[in-house]
Design a protein around this motif. Structure first.
Motif, PDB file in Angstrom:
ATOM      1  N   THR A  11       0.836  -1.197   0.000  1.00 55.49           N
ATOM      2  CA  THR A  11       0.000   0.000   0.000  1.00 55.49           C
ATOM      3  C   THR A  11       0.871   1.246   0.000  1.00 55.49           C
ATOM      4  OG1 THR A  11      -0.094   0.168   2.409  1.00 55.49           O
ATOM      5  CG2 THR A  11      -1.771  -1.210   1.331  1.00 55.49           C
ATOM      6  N   GLU A  12       0.219   2.391  -0.127  1.00 57.18           N
ATOM      7  CA  GLU A  12       0.954   3.647  -0.152  1.00 57.18           C
ATOM      8  C   GLU A  12       1.674   3.931   1.170  1.00 57.18           C
ATOM      9  OE1 GLU A  12      -2.043   6.418  -1.289  1.00 57.18           O
ATOM     10  OE2 GLU A  12      -3.318   5.965   0.427  1.00 57.18           O
ATOM     11  N   ASP A  38      -2.326  -5.968 -12.036  1.00 57.67           N
ATOM     12  CA  ASP A  38      -2.062  -4.664 -12.659  1.00 57.67           C
ATOM     13  C   ASP A  38      -3.357  -3.869 -12.807  1.00 57.67           C
ATOM     14  OD1 ASP A  38       0.671  -5.117 -12.847  1.00 57.67           O
ATOM     15  OD2 ASP A  38       0.563  -5.845 -14.916  1.00 57.67           O
ATOM     16  N   SER A  39      -4.416  -4.544 -13.211  1.00 53.90           N
ATOM     17  CA  SER A  39      -5.709  -3.885 -13.398  1.00 53.90           C
ATOM     18  C   SER A  39      -6.254  -3.348 -12.076  1.00 53.90           C
ATOM     19  CB  SER A  39      -6.701  -4.860 -14.021  1.00 53.90           C
ATOM     20  OG  SER A  39      -7.959  -4.267 -14.164  1.00 53.90           O
ATOM     21  N   LEU A  40      -6.126  -4.136 -11.016  1.00 57.23           N
ATOM     22  CA  LEU A  40      -6.604  -3.686  -9.705  1.00 57.23           C
ATOM     23  C   LEU A  40      -5.843  -2.449  -9.233  1.00 57.23           C
ATOM     24  CD1 LEU A  40      -7.029  -7.129  -7.892  1.00 57.23           C
ATOM     25  CD2 LEU A  40      -8.813  -5.674  -8.871  1.00 57.23           C
ATOM     26  N   ILE A  41      -4.552  -2.407  -9.494  1.00 58.68           N
ATOM     27  CA  ILE A  41      -3.734  -1.250  -9.108  1.00 58.68           C
ATOM     28  C   ILE A  41      -4.098  -0.034  -9.965  1.00 58.68           C
ATOM     29  CG2 ILE A  41      -1.399  -0.293  -9.049  1.00 58.68           C
ATOM     30  CD1 ILE A  41      -0.458  -3.199  -8.392  1.00 58.68           C
ATOM     31  N   GLU A  42      -4.129  -0.219 -11.275  1.00 56.26           N
ATOM     32  CA  GLU A  42      -4.368   0.897 -12.198  1.00 56.26           C
ATOM     33  C   GLU A  42      -5.737   1.544 -12.005  1.00 56.26           C
ATOM     34  OE1 GLU A  42      -3.736  -0.695 -16.122  1.00 56.26           O
ATOM     35  OE2 GLU A  42      -1.637  -1.163 -15.682  1.00 56.26           O
ATOM     36  N   ASN A  43      -6.738   0.732 -11.637  1.00 54.91           N
ATOM     37  CA  ASN A  43      -8.096   1.250 -11.497  1.00 54.91           C
ATOM     38  C   ASN A  43      -8.460   1.626 -10.069  1.00 54.91           C
ATOM     39  OD1 ASN A  43      -9.204   1.020 -14.277  1.00 54.91           O
ATOM     40  ND2 ASN A  43      -8.553  -1.096 -13.997  1.00 54.91           N
ATOM     41  N   ASN A  44      -7.478   1.597  -9.166  1.00 53.21           N
ATOM     42  CA  ASN A  44      -7.705   1.975  -7.761  1.00 53.21           C
ATOM     43  C   ASN A  44      -8.938   1.277  -7.184  1.00 53.21           C
ATOM     44  OD1 ASN A  44      -5.486   3.777  -7.655  1.00 53.21           O
ATOM     45  ND2 ASN A  44      -6.725   5.325  -8.668  1.00 53.21           N
ATOM     46  N   ILE A  45      -8.997  -0.028  -7.356  1.00 54.16           N
ATOM     47  CA  ILE A  45     -10.156  -0.808  -6.939  1.00 54.16           C
ATOM     48  C   ILE A  45     -10.262  -0.908  -5.414  1.00 54.16           C
ATOM     49  CG2 ILE A  45     -11.262  -3.096  -7.062  1.00 54.16           C
ATOM     50  CD1 ILE A  45     -11.324  -1.574  -9.709  1.00 54.16           C
ATOM     51  N   PHE A  46      -9.146  -1.085  -4.734  1.00 53.21           N
ATOM     52  CA  PHE A  46      -9.183  -1.329  -3.296  1.00 53.21           C
ATOM     53  C   PHE A  46      -8.467  -0.239  -2.508  1.00 53.21           C
ATOM     54  CE2 PHE A  46      -9.475  -5.597  -5.157  1.00 53.21           C
ATOM     55  CZ  PHE A  46     -10.668  -6.001  -4.602  1.00 53.21           C
ATOM     56  N   GLU A  47      -9.102   0.158  -1.423  1.00 55.38           N
ATOM     57  CA  GLU A  47      -8.473   1.045  -0.441  1.00 55.38           C
ATOM     58  C   GLU A  47      -8.937   0.556   0.926  1.00 55.38           C
ATOM     59  OE1 GLU A  47      -8.064   5.740   0.776  1.00 55.38           O
ATOM     60  OE2 GLU A  47      -9.563   5.159  -0.681  1.00 55.38           O
TER      61      GLU A  47
END
Length: 71
Positions: A11-12, A38-47
């Protein structure tokens, strides 16, 4: 057989965060997992409380055999 994909991201804030998907297909490939992560990261799916996921850390598939009995 039942298969569960567990993906670990950083995470950040630099902490690890896991995402699991049950009932993935048998024989899922490394390339398919990479594209999904990669898709989950690029689309900011989870926080979550640890922040947004920003990079891949690891992934694994767990195979589980279940035997059900009639009672």
């Amino acid at each position: 057989m039942e298969y569960t994909l567990t993906m670990t991201f950083l995470t950040e804030t630099g902490e690890k965060s896991n995402v699991s998907i049950s009932d993935v297909k048998a024989g899922i490939t490394n390339e398919e997992v990479q594209v999904l992560m990669d898709s989950l990261i690029e689309n900011n799916i989870f926080e979550n409380s640890k922040g947004m996921v920003v990079s891949k850390y690891s992934a694994q598939v767990t195979e589980r055999q279940v035997t059900k009995f009639t009672v």
